[in-house]
Scaffold this motif. Structure first.
Motif, PDB file in Angstrom:
ATOM      1  N   GLU A   1      84.398   9.943  33.869  1.00  0.00           N
ATOM      2  CA  GLU A   1      84.153  11.378  34.091  1.00  0.00           C
ATOM      3  C   GLU A   1      82.703  11.731  33.745  1.00  0.00           C
ATOM      4  OE1 GLU A   1      85.448  14.350  35.187  1.00  0.00           O
ATOM      5  OE2 GLU A   1      83.675  15.297  34.287  1.00  0.00           O
ATOM      6  N   LYS A   2      82.130  12.549  34.623  1.00  0.00           N
ATOM      7  CA  LYS A   2      80.707  12.925  34.500  1.00  0.00           C
ATOM      8  C   LYS A   2      80.397  13.779  33.262  1.00  0.00           C
ATOM      9  CE  LYS A   2      77.479  15.470  37.562  1.00  0.00           C
ATOM     10  NZ  LYS A   2      77.403  16.051  38.930  1.00  0.00           N
TER      11      LYS A   2
ATOM     12  N   THR B   1      87.704  21.418  38.049  1.00  0.00           N
ATOM     13  CA  THR B   1      88.260  22.673  38.567  1.00  0.00           C
ATOM     14  C   THR B   1      89.780  22.681  38.403  1.00  0.00           C
ATOM     15  OG1 THR B   1      86.578  22.368  40.274  1.00  0.00           O
ATOM     16  CG2 THR B   1      88.006  24.279  40.496  1.00  0.00           C
ATOM     17  N   SER B   2      90.392  21.500  38.426  1.00  0.00           N
ATOM     18  CA  SER B   2      91.854  21.427  38.268  1.00  0.00           C
ATOM     19  C   SER B   2      92.290  22.054  36.948  1.00  0.00           C
ATOM     20  CB  SER B   2      92.320  19.970  38.324  1.00  0.00           C
ATOM     21  OG  SER B   2      91.917  19.347  39.511  1.00  0.00           O
TER      22      SER B   2
ATOM     23  N   GLY C   1      95.621  27.382  38.455  1.00  0.00           N
ATOM     24  CA  GLY C   1      96.924  27.875  38.042  1.00  0.00           C
ATOM     25  C   GLY C   1      97.947  26.747  37.915  1.00  0.00           C
ATOM     26  N   GLY C   2      97.578  25.546  38.332  1.00  0.00           N
ATOM     27  CA  GLY C   2      98.492  24.404  38.213  1.00  0.00           C
ATOM     28  C   GLY C   2      99.597  24.410  39.249  1.00  0.00           C
ATOM     29  N   ALA C   3      99.501  25.311  40.251  1.00  0.00           N
ATOM     30  CA  ALA C   3     100.506  25.287  41.323  1.00  0.00           C
ATOM     31  C   ALA C   3     100.319  24.008  42.141  1.00  0.00           C
ATOM     32  CB  ALA C   3     100.340  26.506  42.232  1.00  0.00           C
TER      33      ALA C   3
ATOM     34  N   VAL D   1      78.929   8.816  37.887  1.00  0.00           N
ATOM     35  CA  VAL D   1      78.961   7.708  38.853  1.00  0.00           C
ATOM     36  C   VAL D   1      78.058   8.068  40.035  1.00  0.00           C
ATOM     37  CG1 VAL D   1      80.433   6.484  40.504  1.00  0.00           C
ATOM     38  CG2 VAL D   1      81.259   6.962  38.170  1.00  0.00           C
TER      39      VAL D   1
ATOM     40  N   ALA E   1      86.521  12.795  42.592  1.00  0.00           N
ATOM     41  CA  ALA E   1      85.479  13.460  41.801  1.00  0.00           C
ATOM     42  C   ALA E   1      85.095  14.819  42.382  1.00  0.00           C
ATOM     43  CB  ALA E   1      84.261  12.544  41.722  1.00  0.00           C
TER      44      ALA E   1
ATOM     45  N   ASN F   1      80.732  19.143  40.250  1.00  0.00           N
ATOM     46  CA  ASN F   1      80.880  18.462  41.532  1.00  0.00           C
ATOM     47  C   ASN F   1      79.678  18.593  42.469  1.00  0.00           C
ATOM     48  OD1 ASN F   1      83.338  18.033  40.360  1.00  0.00           O
ATOM     49  ND2 ASN F   1      84.397  19.602  41.537  1.00  0.00           N
TER      50      ASN F   1
ATOM     51  N   GLU G   1      77.868  13.002  44.193  1.00  0.00           N
ATOM     52  CA  GLU G   1      77.238  11.666  44.085  1.00  0.00           C
ATOM     53  C   GLU G   1      78.185  10.545  44.515  1.00  0.00           C
ATOM     54  OE1 GLU G   1      77.750  13.635  41.418  1.00  0.00           O
ATOM     55  OE2 GLU G   1      75.840  14.201  40.492  1.00  0.00           O
TER      56      GLU G   1
ATOM     57  N   LEU H   1      86.994  27.494  45.867  1.00  0.00           N
ATOM     58  CA  LEU H   1      87.657  26.693  44.834  1.00  0.00           C
ATOM     59  C   LEU H   1      87.275  25.232  44.989  1.00  0.00           C
ATOM     60  CD1 LEU H   1      91.218  28.276  45.170  1.00  0.00           C
ATOM     61  CD2 LEU H   1      89.238  29.110  43.901  1.00  0.00           C
TER      62      LEU H   1
ATOM     63  N   ASN I   1      89.262  16.708  46.638  1.00  0.00           N
ATOM     64  CA  ASN I   1      88.167  17.282  47.417  1.00  0.00           C
ATOM     65  C   ASN I   1      87.047  16.286  47.712  1.00  0.00           C
ATOM     66  OD1 ASN I   1      89.602  19.624  47.417  1.00  0.00           O
ATOM     67  ND2 ASN I   1      88.378  20.645  45.850  1.00  0.00           N
TER      68      ASN I   1
ATOM     69  N   GLY J   1      98.857  25.820  45.804  1.00  0.00           N
ATOM     70  CA  GLY J   1      99.079  24.469  45.311  1.00  0.00           C
ATOM     71  C   GLY J   1      98.768  23.361  46.283  1.00  0.00           C
TER      72      GLY J   1
ATOM     73  N   LEU K   1      95.907  20.822  44.928  1.00  0.00           N
ATOM     74  CA  LEU K   1      96.420  19.878  43.928  1.00  0.00           C
ATOM     75  C   LEU K   1      97.526  18.998  44.501  1.00  0.00           C
ATOM     76  CD1 LEU K   1      96.590  22.081  40.693  1.00  0.00           C
ATOM     77  CD2 LEU K   1      95.105  20.110  41.089  1.00  0.00           C
TER      78      LEU K   1
HETATM   79  P1  FAD Z   1      88.117  18.678  40.226  1.00  0.00           P
HETATM   80  O1  FAD Z   1      89.391  19.131  39.662  1.00  0.00           O
HETATM   81  O2  FAD Z   1      86.984  19.634  40.202  1.00  0.00           O
HETATM   82  O3  FAD Z   1      87.732  17.372  39.440  1.00  0.00           O
HETATM   83  C1  FAD Z   1      86.551  16.668  39.726  1.00  0.00           C
HETATM   84  C2  FAD Z   1      86.075  15.976  38.460  1.00  0.00           C
HETATM   85  O4  FAD Z   1      85.188  14.928  38.853  1.00  0.00           O
HETATM   86  C3  FAD Z   1      85.301  16.904  37.547  1.00  0.00           C
HETATM   87  O5  FAD Z   1      85.762  16.788  36.221  1.00  0.00           O
HETATM   88  C4  FAD Z   1      83.870  16.403  37.678  1.00  0.00           C
HETATM   89  O6  FAD Z   1      83.076  16.567  36.512  1.00  0.00           O
HETATM   90  C5  FAD Z   1      84.075  14.937  38.005  1.00  0.00           C
HETATM   91  N1  FAD Z   1      82.929  14.372  38.696  1.00  0.00           N
HETATM   92  C6  FAD Z   1      82.176  14.946  39.666  1.00  0.00           C
HETATM   93  N2  FAD Z   1      81.173  14.123  40.008  1.00  0.00           N
HETATM   94  C7  FAD Z   1      81.296  13.014  39.264  1.00  0.00           C
HETATM   95  C8  FAD Z   1      80.534  11.818  39.157  1.00  0.00           C
HETATM   96  N3  FAD Z   1      79.424  11.640  39.864  1.00  0.00           N
HETATM   97  N4  FAD Z   1      80.939  10.875  38.262  1.00  0.00           N
HETATM   98  C9  FAD Z   1      82.048  11.063  37.499  1.00  0.00           C
HETATM   99  N5  FAD Z   1      82.788  12.191  37.556  1.00  0.00           N
HETATM  100  C10 FAD Z   1      82.429  13.151  38.437  1.00  0.00           C
HETATM  101  N6  FAD Z   1      94.601  24.614  43.444  1.00  0.00           N
HETATM  102  C11 FAD Z   1      95.913  24.379  43.468  1.00  0.00           C
HETATM  103  O7  FAD Z   1      96.360  23.465  44.153  1.00  0.00           O
HETATM  104  N7  FAD Z   1      96.786  25.141  42.728  1.00  0.00           N
HETATM  105  C12 FAD Z   1      96.368  26.173  41.953  1.00  0.00           C
HETATM  106  O8  FAD Z   1      97.160  26.797  41.249  1.00  0.00           O
HETATM  107  C13 FAD Z   1      94.982  26.469  41.944  1.00  0.00           C
HETATM  108  N8  FAD Z   1      94.520  27.480  41.188  1.00  0.00           N
HETATM  109  C14 FAD Z   1      93.176  27.643  41.049  1.00  0.00           C
HETATM  110  C15 FAD Z   1      92.713  28.610  40.144  1.00  0.00           C
HETATM  111  C16 FAD Z   1      91.352  28.710  39.883  1.00  0.00           C
HETATM  112  C17 FAD Z   1      90.857  29.756  38.909  1.00  0.00           C
HETATM  113  C18 FAD Z   1      90.451  27.836  40.539  1.00  0.00           C
HETATM  114  C19 FAD Z   1      88.985  27.900  40.239  1.00  0.00           C
HETATM  115  C20 FAD Z   1      90.896  26.887  41.439  1.00  0.00           C
HETATM  116  C21 FAD Z   1      92.264  26.777  41.711  1.00  0.00           C
HETATM  117  N9  FAD Z   1      92.761  25.810  42.591  1.00  0.00           N
HETATM  118  C22 FAD Z   1      94.108  25.620  42.675  1.00  0.00           C
HETATM  119  C23 FAD Z   1      91.872  24.901  43.340  1.00  0.00           C
HETATM  120  C24 FAD Z   1      91.856  23.534  42.703  1.00  0.00           C
HETATM  121  O9  FAD Z   1      91.753  23.670  41.301  1.00  0.00           O
HETATM  122  C25 FAD Z   1      90.697  22.623  43.166  1.00  0.00           C
HETATM  123  O10 FAD Z   1      90.388  22.747  44.522  1.00  0.00           O
HETATM  124  C26 FAD Z   1      91.135  21.184  42.883  1.00  0.00           C
HETATM  125  O11 FAD Z   1      91.585  21.120  41.565  1.00  0.00           O
HETATM  126  C27 FAD Z   1      90.032  20.197  43.031  1.00  0.00           C
HETATM  127  O12 FAD Z   1      90.497  18.955  42.536  1.00  0.00           O
HETATM  128  P2  FAD Z   1      89.545  17.690  42.509  1.00  0.00           P
HETATM  129  O13 FAD Z   1      90.242  16.656  41.717  1.00  0.00           O
HETATM  130  O14 FAD Z   1      89.133  17.355  43.881  1.00  0.00           O
HETATM  131  O15 FAD Z   1      88.253  18.199  41.732  1.00  0.00           O
END
Ligand code: FAD
Length: 502
Positions: free
Chosen positions: A36-37, A44-45, A49-51, A193, A227, A256, A259, A439, A469, A483, A486
């Protein structure tokens, strides 16, 4: 020579998809590391809301919800443009299986979350089919788990720690991390990374920048890129035409920037949907940031002339797309009255302090609508509100149909003939500046039904997987319901873990 560490599986990132892949791979006996960076897990997860949109699972059955894989198939079939049928089918079949696999672990418990889906289409389940992890108290968690989870957005932005009860996305990350470390998984924080290690065609690990220099982390089986997108990278957003702005995105600061996506492209990966995001109206904050806003209970959103342009109660991604659809809507002004004591009649994460908004000019107060119109140069505002108030009296929004869908009325609390149509008639009046937030972006690496990253000729890059994403979303430019970010991330994470376990 850089320091090298060797695992079976390297998972890049620590959101819902990453932690699902990590937990399920470790559970299958693969020595797994989460890289993790930042110094906190969850991205963002953790703010979410964890849906989780995971149709057809035991959780909906237990709650007696009229949900099924078949109805979800019908729903997606009705709303998606150009779906990849293999991947949709893989998603639908795997969704109940991933829930069952997670619930085998005592650390992971889910419940139904009432929250309507975003389209009135065949197969929709009334009040929704999403599920969420149950809350968990900080003192139930091992200290190393509780301390690592990113706090909720309003506390994180204020530099504060998490609450005593972790809910929503925080509970999801905490529960997955709890199971992962208990089973012997490894976590490396503050590792960015930015490169993939390769032997011939095969990806065999990652290169990461740390405070102590560059390190290599080797993967005997494979690397899962989870990531996030590139929402915090303004240069990429501009290059690919993603509406909005990096500063208005909801991803935590410093996260995010894409990279790992760039590293995969360097290794031959194809990309798709690079102009796409999960959009939402964003209440502008005094510091220029955005704030995910949904569930408007009263008030109207107007463009630079003071005219409405959409149903304010639309699901947030659909409203965000309406903002981006024509000039003069970013910023918009959300005009509301004093019926909630000068607070925003909506859910904003975070809302911010009204006094600070007024001092910064992100909110403006006026004793009359004409005063607001004059101060903000919104000439059509008084006429717009008069017309809207007429709709509220009749119970019918003749312009945009606000109140006609179950989503519109889910958050609304009016007592007129349509509870989503509440007059704007109690002075003083307020206007809050809105930008286009997101988001996360949702364009990225092209993957197959096993979450393997593909080249543009359709062949898989050995040893490389992606989800969440970082990958081009299986639902394309559509946001079907609460949701989906997620839920889709977790499903393809679990498929990657299965493929890695062979
Ligand atoms: P993230 O959860 O953002 O995780 C990416 C991780 O990768 C981060 O920790 C980041 O630091 C790390 N990273 C990035 N670059 C690097 C690198 N170069 N090297 C190592 N690590 C790196 N979605 C739902 O499905 N249900 C919901 O209830 C919901 N509610 C939401 C409420 C809010 C307030 C917000 C802001 C968003 C919500 N969303 C919801 C959207 C959802 O949270 C995100 O779109 C989703 O979680 C993204 O998941 P992810 O794993 O792709 O990215």
């Amino acid at each position: 020579m850089p320091e090298a560490q060797v695992f079976d599986v390297v998972v890049v990132g620590s959101g819902g998809g990453a932690m699902t892949a990590a937990h399920l791979a470790q559970k299958r006996g693969l020595r797994t590391v989460v890289v993790e960076k930042t110094d906190k897990l969850g991205g963002t997860s953790a703010y979410s809301g964890g849906a989780c949109w995971l149709p057809g699972s035991d959780v909906q059955q237990r709650a007696g919800i009229a949900d099924s894989t078949e109805s979800a198939r019908t729903y997606l079939g009705a709303i998606l443009d150009h779906p990849d049928r293999d991947k949709i089918e893989a998603f639908l079949l795997q969704a109940p299986r991933v829930v069952a696999a997670l619930e085998e672990d005592p650390a992971l418990v889910f419940e139904w979350l009432p929250f309507p889906e975003y389209f009135d289409a065949p197969g929709r389940v009334s009040w929704g089919r999403s599920i969420q992890p149950t809350n968990v108290r900080r003192d139930e968690l091992p200290a190393e788990v509780a301390g690592l989870v990113r706090p909720p957005v309003e506390r994180d932005r204020a530099g504060e720690g998490g609450r005593n009860t972790l809910s929503g996305g925080q509970a999801l990350i905490a529960r997955l991390l709890w199971a992962f470390v208990r089973d012997g998984g490894t976590v490396l924080t503050s590792h960015c990374v930015d490169g993939l290690l390769r032997e011939g065609e095969r990806v065999v690990g990652v290169r990461a920048r740390t405070g102590d220099g560059v390190v290599e982390v080797h993967a005997l089986r494979g690397v899962v890129i989870a990531a996030g997108g590139f929402e915090r990278n303004q240069a990429w957003r501009s290059e690919h035409g993603v509406p909005g702005d990096a500063a208005w995105s909801m991803a935590p600061a410093g996260t995010n920037a894409g990279e790992p996506i760039a590293a995969a492209v360097e290794a031959g990966a194809a990309t798709d949907l690079l102009d796409q995001g999960w959009f939402c109206p964003g209440l502008e904050q005094p510091d220029g940031g955005g704030s995910f806003t949904l569930g408007f209970r009263s008030g109207v959103m107007v463009d630079h002339e003071g005219r409405r342009y959409a149903n304010e109660c639309l699901p947030y991604d659909r409203f965000g797309r309406a903002m981006a659809a024509a000039p003069g809507r970013i910023p918009s002004w959300f005009v509301f009255d004093s019926r909630e004591g000068g607070r925003l009649p909506a859910i904003a994460m975070p809302e911010g302090d009204p006094a600070e908004h007024l001092a910064a000019g992100t909110w403006v107060r006026g004793d009359s609508l004409q005063e607001l119109a004059d101060r903000l140069d919104l000439p059509a505002l008084p006429e717009t509100v008069e017309r809207f108030n007429g709709f509220a009296e009749k119970g019918l929004d003749e312009d945009f149909g606000r109140g006609s869908d179950e989503y519109d009325t889910f958050f609304a609390g009016g007592d007129g003939p349509d509870k989503a149509l509440v007059p704007v008639d109690q002075p003083p009046f307020y206007a809050a500046r809105f930008v286009l937030s997101d988001l996360g972006t949702k364009g990225g690496l092209v993957t197959d039904a096993h979450a393997r990253v593909l080249r543009s000729d359709g062949s898989a890059i050995p040893g490389l997987y992606a989800t969440g994403n970082s990958s081009a979303s299986v639902v394309g430019a559509v946001y079907p319901g609460p949701g989906v970010p997620l839920g889709t991330a977790m499903v393809f994470a679990s498929l990657a873990a299965e493929d890695l376990a062979g």
